[in-house]
Design an enzyme around this catalytic site. Sequence first.
Site, PDB file in Angstrom:
ATOM      1  CB  CYS A 126      -0.954   0.005   1.192  1.00 58.30           C
ATOM      2  SG  CYS A 126      -0.175  -0.473   2.739  1.00 58.30           S
ATOM      3  CG  HIS A 234      -0.716   3.949   4.796  1.00 58.68           C
ATOM      4  ND1 HIS A 234      -1.356   3.671   5.986  1.00 58.68           N
ATOM      5  CD2 HIS A 234      -0.306   2.733   4.298  1.00 58.68           C
ATOM      6  CE1 HIS A 234      -1.329   2.362   6.199  1.00 58.68           C
ATOM      7  NE2 HIS A 234      -0.704   1.772   5.194  1.00 58.68           N
TER       8      HIS A 234
END
Length: 329
Positions: A126, A234
């Site tokens: 990711c 994130h």
Amino acid sequence: MRIAVVGATGMVGEVMLKVLAERNFPVTELIPVASERSVGKEIEYKGKKYKVVGMQTAVDMKADIALFSAGGDTSLEWAPKFAAAGTTVIDNSSAWRMDPTKKLIVPEINATELTVADKIIANPNCSTIQMVLVLAPLHKKYNIKRVIVSTYQSITGTGVKAVQQLENEYAGVSGEMAYKYPIHRNAIPQCDSFEENGYTKEEMKLVRETKKILSDNTIAVTATAVRVPIVGGHSEAVNVEFSNDFDVNEVRNILHHTDGVVVQDNNDTYTYPMPMYAQGKDEVFVGRIRRDESQENTLNMWIVADNLRKGAATNTIQIAEYLIEAKLV
């Protein structure tokens, strides 16, 4: 299309089902797959209920595409069995990413590498996906020499146990711990386990996967990955040194015209990416674009994305969409 979702009851699996529905993916038959303890459970997709099946049953059902999000060990054991049955596997774990015989794909960057012979395709980490999506067009234009990245990673990257830990700590309730330390009001400078060189696996994924996706082993990458008590996505502070000089406005313009990237960069209006705005969205957001005044040809950026969507489920499904569009399945 007969689509198997392996790990359908997990956090990423649930988001995969949501994204398949949202994008109106051409599912003619859905095969939700999970571990033995979940077999027989029901999941809902587009208002219809489906019974979860076990791995061997799913292999025997010969899906066209299997979207895997069930952990590395499961992928190593079962992806080849699905592939042998004629199913194209798109795997979300780290199991196949650095295998030289497997492609590591971010569709906007390198989907054209795929062929009909690719039966196991790796989905990158990711934190790597959101970074390389921004770096790729800049590498083409200015040639990247070195990348220094610090990540501020959502607890959702660890899974449902971590979300539960944070909720328990908010509520002052003691419960099972996903981390060695409290995460509420804290930042833990460890994502995944440590390797022999003192870096974590997460940090080394950023190093290795970036080179593979951008097809350039000369790019120097160093990373520090930190877990923060955030749910939405994130964030990354990225410092990039180029071989060639750049104009900051030109950088903004290049990124503005990059598929899947949204520029949010206006200091006058305090506009910059934040995980609370990225949550639930498929784009990668970039802002705080500015020259590093301490070093020649070097740029600072702040990059944010929802790690469960573009960082996992959406990227996997975009690979599947490309396979259909290019008639590779």
